[in-house]
Design an enzyme around this catalytic site. Structure first.
Site, PDB file in Angstrom:
ATOM      1  N   LYS A  90      49.307  44.716  30.060  1.00  0.00           N
ATOM      2  CA  LYS A  90      48.969  43.669  31.019  1.00  0.00           C
ATOM      3  C   LYS A  90      47.555  43.629  31.680  1.00  0.00           C
ATOM      4  CE  LYS A  90      50.472  40.132  33.704  1.00  0.00           C
ATOM      5  NZ  LYS A  90      49.082  39.202  33.284  1.00  0.00           N
ATOM      6  N   GLN A 111      43.323  49.766  34.565  1.00  0.00           N
ATOM      7  CA  GLN A 111      44.498  48.750  34.809  1.00  0.00           C
ATOM      8  C   GLN A 111      45.510  49.762  34.408  1.00  0.00           C
ATOM      9  OE1 GLN A 111      43.478  45.294  34.923  1.00  0.00           O
ATOM     10  NE2 GLN A 111      45.432  45.032  35.902  1.00  0.00           N
ATOM     11  N   LYS A 114      46.234  51.286  38.049  1.00  0.00           N
ATOM     12  CA  LYS A 114      46.465  50.100  39.062  1.00  0.00           C
ATOM     13  C   LYS A 114      47.943  49.572  38.837  1.00  0.00           C
ATOM     14  CE  LYS A 114      43.355  46.876  38.980  1.00  0.00           C
ATOM     15  NZ  LYS A 114      42.734  45.652  38.599  1.00  0.00           N
ATOM     16  N   LYS A 126      42.849  45.308  28.911  1.00  0.00           N
ATOM     17  CA  LYS A 126      41.807  44.116  29.327  1.00  0.00           C
ATOM     18  C   LYS A 126      41.268  43.703  28.001  1.00  0.00           C
ATOM     19  CE  LYS A 126      39.847  42.956  33.191  1.00  0.00           C
ATOM     20  NZ  LYS A 126      40.582  42.911  34.648  1.00  0.00           N
ATOM     21  N   GLY A 165      43.648  36.057  34.023  1.00  0.00           N
ATOM     22  CA  GLY A 165      42.231  35.877  34.242  1.00  0.00           C
ATOM     23  C   GLY A 165      41.385  37.035  34.843  1.00  0.00           C
ATOM     24  N   ASP A 166      40.085  37.028  35.067  1.00  0.00           N
ATOM     25  CA  ASP A 166      39.257  37.920  35.540  1.00  0.00           C
ATOM     26  C   ASP A 166      38.000  37.041  35.765  1.00  0.00           C
ATOM     27  OD1 ASP A 166      39.033  40.951  36.095  1.00  0.00           O
ATOM     28  OD2 ASP A 166      37.302  40.442  35.299  1.00  0.00           O
ATOM     29  N   THR A 209      45.023  38.652  45.062  1.00  0.00           N
ATOM     30  CA  THR A 209      44.255  39.713  44.895  1.00  0.00           C
ATOM     31  C   THR A 209      43.419  39.614  46.123  1.00  0.00           C
ATOM     32  OG1 THR A 209      44.055  39.342  42.525  1.00  0.00           O
ATOM     33  CG2 THR A 209      42.448  40.797  43.430  1.00  0.00           C
ATOM     34  N   ASN A 240      36.971  34.051  43.075  1.00  0.00           N
ATOM     35  CA  ASN A 240      38.534  33.949  43.244  1.00  0.00           C
ATOM     36  C   ASN A 240      38.729  35.118  44.306  1.00  0.00           C
ATOM     37  OD1 ASN A 240      41.185  35.301  42.465  1.00  0.00           O
ATOM     38  ND2 ASN A 240      41.650  33.076  42.700  1.00  0.00           N
ATOM     39  N   SER A 385      51.227  38.469  39.287  1.00  0.00           N
ATOM     40  CA  SER A 385      51.260  38.149  37.878  1.00  0.00           C
ATOM     41  C   SER A 385      52.644  38.486  37.561  1.00  0.00           C
ATOM     42  CB  SER A 385      50.361  38.797  37.107  1.00  0.00           C
ATOM     43  OG  SER A 385      48.865  38.285  37.084  1.00  0.00           O
TER      44      SER A 385
HETATM   45  P1  NDP Z   1      35.183  35.030  39.481  1.00  0.00           P
HETATM   46  O1  NDP Z   1      34.612  34.586  38.370  1.00  0.00           O
HETATM   47  O2  NDP Z   1      36.032  34.059  40.342  1.00  0.00           O
HETATM   48  O3  NDP Z   1      33.861  35.417  40.664  1.00  0.00           O
HETATM   49  C1  NDP Z   1      33.163  36.561  40.260  1.00  0.00           C
HETATM   50  C2  NDP Z   1      32.132  36.566  41.584  1.00  0.00           C
HETATM   51  O4  NDP Z   1      31.133  37.697  41.297  1.00  0.00           O
HETATM   52  C3  NDP Z   1      30.924  35.231  41.433  1.00  0.00           C
HETATM   53  O5  NDP Z   1      30.584  35.211  42.799  1.00  0.00           O
HETATM   54  C4  NDP Z   1      30.018  35.878  40.428  1.00  0.00           C
HETATM   55  O6  NDP Z   1      28.829  35.180  40.873  1.00  0.00           O
HETATM   56  C5  NDP Z   1      29.749  37.362  40.987  1.00  0.00           C
HETATM   57  N1  NDP Z   1      29.375  38.116  39.872  1.00  0.00           N
HETATM   58  C6  NDP Z   1      30.103  38.411  38.792  1.00  0.00           C
HETATM   59  N2  NDP Z   1      29.386  39.057  37.850  1.00  0.00           N
HETATM   60  C7  NDP Z   1      28.295  39.294  38.731  1.00  0.00           C
HETATM   61  C8  NDP Z   1      26.991  39.935  38.092  1.00  0.00           C
HETATM   62  N3  NDP Z   1      26.814  40.802  37.197  1.00  0.00           N
HETATM   63  N4  NDP Z   1      25.982  40.245  39.221  1.00  0.00           N
HETATM   64  C9  NDP Z   1      26.207  39.487  40.308  1.00  0.00           C
HETATM   65  N5  NDP Z   1      27.234  38.605  40.574  1.00  0.00           N
HETATM   66  C10 NDP Z   1      28.164  38.656  39.873  1.00  0.00           C
HETATM   67  O7  NDP Z   1      35.838  36.484  39.356  1.00  0.00           O
HETATM   68  P2  NDP Z   1      37.173  37.110  40.285  1.00  0.00           P
HETATM   69  O8  NDP Z   1      36.652  36.798  41.719  1.00  0.00           O
HETATM   70  O9  NDP Z   1      38.151  36.830  39.532  1.00  0.00           O
HETATM   71  O10 NDP Z   1      36.712  38.741  40.023  1.00  0.00           O
HETATM   72  C11 NDP Z   1      35.804  39.479  40.697  1.00  0.00           C
HETATM   73  C12 NDP Z   1      36.354  40.820  40.715  1.00  0.00           C
HETATM   74  O11 NDP Z   1      37.427  41.323  41.103  1.00  0.00           O
HETATM   75  C13 NDP Z   1      35.951  41.582  39.335  1.00  0.00           C
HETATM   76  O12 NDP Z   1      35.215  42.757  39.119  1.00  0.00           O
HETATM   77  C14 NDP Z   1      37.547  41.490  38.730  1.00  0.00           C
HETATM   78  O13 NDP Z   1      37.653  42.372  37.633  1.00  0.00           O
HETATM   79  C15 NDP Z   1      38.062  41.757  39.780  1.00  0.00           C
HETATM   80  N6  NDP Z   1      39.506  41.602  40.038  1.00  0.00           N
HETATM   81  C16 NDP Z   1      39.967  40.291  39.946  1.00  0.00           C
HETATM   82  C17 NDP Z   1      41.293  40.019  39.706  1.00  0.00           C
HETATM   83  C18 NDP Z   1      41.875  38.561  39.715  1.00  0.00           C
HETATM   84  O14 NDP Z   1      43.125  38.395  39.915  1.00  0.00           O
HETATM   85  N7  NDP Z   1      41.007  37.689  39.408  1.00  0.00           N
HETATM   86  C19 NDP Z   1      42.369  41.096  40.183  1.00  0.00           C
HETATM   87  C20 NDP Z   1      41.740  42.252  40.444  1.00  0.00           C
HETATM   88  C21 NDP Z   1      40.509  42.549  40.276  1.00  0.00           C
HETATM   89  P3  NDP Z   1      28.036  33.973  39.771  1.00  0.00           P
HETATM   90  O15 NDP Z   1      28.783  32.982  39.942  1.00  0.00           O
HETATM   91  O16 NDP Z   1      26.928  33.834  40.150  1.00  0.00           O
HETATM   92  O17 NDP Z   1      28.136  34.591  38.394  1.00  0.00           O
HETATM   93  O1  2IT Z   2      41.924  43.306  37.048  1.00  0.00           O
HETATM   94  C1  2IT Z   2      42.854  42.824  37.394  1.00  0.00           C
HETATM   95  O2  2IT Z   2      43.916  43.373  37.850  1.00  0.00           O
HETATM   96  C2  2IT Z   2      43.044  41.340  36.846  1.00  0.00           C
HETATM   97  N1  2IT Z   2      42.119  40.928  36.545  1.00  0.00           N
HETATM   98  C3  2IT Z   2      44.428  40.859  36.956  1.00  0.00           C
HETATM   99  C4  2IT Z   2      45.359  41.016  36.084  1.00  0.00           C
HETATM  100  C5  2IT Z   2      46.432  40.215  35.679  1.00  0.00           C
HETATM  101  O3  2IT Z   2      47.217  40.409  34.819  1.00  0.00           O
HETATM  102  O4  2IT Z   2      46.901  39.630  36.607  1.00  0.00           O
END
Ligand code: NDP
Ligand code: 2IT
Length: 453
Positions: A90, A111, A114, A126, A165-166, A209, A240, A385
């Site tokens: 997952k 992961q 986690k 992943k 997603g991520d 998250t 997100n 999830s």
């Molecule tokens: P999104 O795509 O929704 O948002 C990502 C954000 O981070 C955007 O504001 C983006 O800016 C910025 N960003 C991404 N890459 C870069 C970079 N290289 N340099 C500067 N800014 C950057 O992703 P999420 O919010 O889902 O994910 C954010 C983090 O949280 C990641 O590390 C992800 O692995 C982690 N995460 C996400 C989960 C989930 O359920 N979605 C669960 C657990 C962890 P821009 O739009 O300008 O690229």
């Molecule tokens: O980094 C993470 O934990 C995620 N992007 C969510 C993974 C999931 O299966 O919901």
């Protein structure tokens, strides 16, 4: 002679050259695990660490698609199925130009721990692509997702591997991926999470998250007779995780001063306006310059002109990407030697995966900052999830309150586990050690029980 954990780390670096992010994630985990494995020869006899650091399976594939001008485009596709000792694989899918094998492996490795910390039966994985959804039309994103799934479908399944997603993969992408899976397999099953509410999704998954991050932080503050109420907060990112971190922090009475994207960052002394932020990011898929045009009294700083970590705040929530918070930024957040009593406790909780560099983490721990690593702090997403999987499988649909209650209970359990493990190993309040060890124990137990596989 080097210890067991040190020898395995050395071998990982030698056998996997040019994978700096993977080395970083493994180094951090093994540094904690040596407290467990170096004093108990059963682990080495079972080759446990050697097996733990080697993915069970790495899939790499071509993703061909046709852009709106009729040009053929090719991207790389990945799925790293890292460890299935405690349940089916997952983990999320990331679409971002920076994606490569090292990034996929570090994320898959993190992961494992986690997912174990959630207390639920899910293994670690992943995947993703170096595809950049930015600037692409809906049609292009759809064709890309269909092509990606046309290869990935044969490797996943409800009892095998359940992606989500991520970065760069939200409800739009999950919808297209789900449509293609269903079409190819001719079966409707919960093989993806983060689905839309009209086709098997769960309430709270979108928020989970960010909410989980704030819930866990509140637990850590409460344990110290403190709370988020009235605290100033710096958030990075505006995707997100960042949006729902801002929302829950505000609900609990904190004031969020900053958000960022890859082009720049906002300082809003009145507290980030979440309604405007959602409109700009979720509805318009726009840039933070649009936020600055609509909200008066805020400052917009283009990339390179300072960082969100320069502002004076009590709590930092890095929610963008790996290694975004380096030692120089850590030193701005907490000056060396400014200790607890003098300046009040400070807190850092990672919404993103591995956003804090090793040196920055050391700086925080050295300065008595309460530091909640991503493995524990952002686990609310993957935990919800699993709540979504339960609902899809049973064709039921739970209320927002019910899912939120379950999420809060899971987060409480995570806090108790990491706090307890940190104390048991003589480092109370060190949640890096606590999270790595608490996450490891169940996986190690299962790997021992299942024999050499
Ligand atoms: P999104 O795509 O929704 O948002 C990502 C954000 O981070 C955007 O504001 C983006 O800016 C910025 N960003 C991404 N890459 C870069 C970079 N290289 N340099 C500067 N800014 C950057 O992703 P999420 O919010 O889902 O994910 C954010 C983090 O949280 C990641 O590390 C992800 O692995 C982690 N995460 C996400 C989960 C989930 O359920 N979605 C669960 C657990 C962890 P821009 O739009 O300008 O690229
Ligand atoms: O980094 C993470 O934990 C995620 N992007 C969510 C993974 C999931 O299966 O919901």
């Amino acid at each position: 002679m080097a210890s067991y954990a040190e020898r395995v780390l050395k071998q990982v670096k030698k056998a996997n050259p040019n994978e700096p992010e993977f080395h970083q994630a493994v180094t951090e985990v093994l540094d904690s695990l040596k407290l467990v494995v170096d004093n108990d020869s059963r682990y080495e006899r079972a080759g446990l660490l050697e097996r733990l650091v080697e993915p069970e399976r790495v899939l790499m594939f071509r993703v061909p698609w046709v852009d709106d001008k009729g040009k053929v485009r090719i991207n790389k596709g990945y799925r790293v199925q890292f460890n299935s000792a405690i349940g089916p694989y997952k983990g999320g899918l990331r679409f971002h130009p920076s994606v490569n094998l090292s990034v996929m492996k570090f994320l898959g490795f993190e992961q494992i721990f986690k997912n174990s910390l959630t207390g639920l039966a899910i293994g670690g994985a992943k995947g993703g692509s170096n595809f950049d959804p930015k600037g692409k039309s809906d049609g292009e994103v759809m064709r890309f997702c269909q092509s990606f799934m046309t290869e990935m479908f044969r490797h996943i399944g409800v009892d095998t591997d359940i992606p989500a997603g991520d970065i760069g993969v939200g409800s739009r992408e999950i919808g297209y991926l789900m449509g293609q899976y269903k079409r190819i397999r001719n079966e409707y099953v919960g093989v993806l999470t983060g689905k839309g509410l009209s086709y098997g999704g769960s309430l709270v998954r979108k928020e989970a998250t960010g909410y989980g991050l704030v819930y866990l932080s509140e637990e850590a503050l409460n344990a110290r007779g403190d709370s988020l109420k009235g605290k100033t907060v710096a958030v990075s990112g505006s995707g997100n995780v960042a949006i729902y971190t801002c929302e829950k922090a505000r609900q609990l009475g904190a004031k969020v001063l900053t958000v960022s994207d890859s082009d720049g960052w906002i300082y809003d002394p009145n507290g980030i306006n979440i309604e405007v932020l959602k409109q700009v990011k979720e509805v318009e898929r726009g840039r933070l310059t649009s936020y600055a045009e609509r909200v008066k009294d805020c400052e917009y700083h283009p990339r390179g002109e300072g960082k969100v970590w320069d502002v004076d705040c009590k709590i930092a929530f890095p929610c963008a990407t790996q290694n975004e918070l380096d030692e120089a930024s850590a030193a701005k957040l907490v000056a060396d030697g400014v200790l607890l009593v003098k300046n009040g406790v400070k807190y850092v909780a990672e919404g993103a995966n591995m956003p804090t560099t090793v040196k920055a983490t050391e700086h925080f721990l050295h300065n008595s900052v309460i530091f909640l690593p991503g493995k524990a702090a952002n686990a609310g997403g993957v935990a919800t999830s699993v709540l979504e999987m339960s609902q899809t499988d049973t064709r039921l649909f739970w209320s927002f309150e019910k899912v939120d209650r379950k999420l809060q209970a899971i987060v409480k359990h995570i806090f108790v586990s990491i706090d307890e493990a940190s104390s048991r190993y003589g480092m109370p309040g060190n949640y890096v050690v606590g999270s790595n060890i608490a996450g490891f124990e169940k996986v190690a137990d299962a790997m021992m029980a299942e024999g050499v596989v």
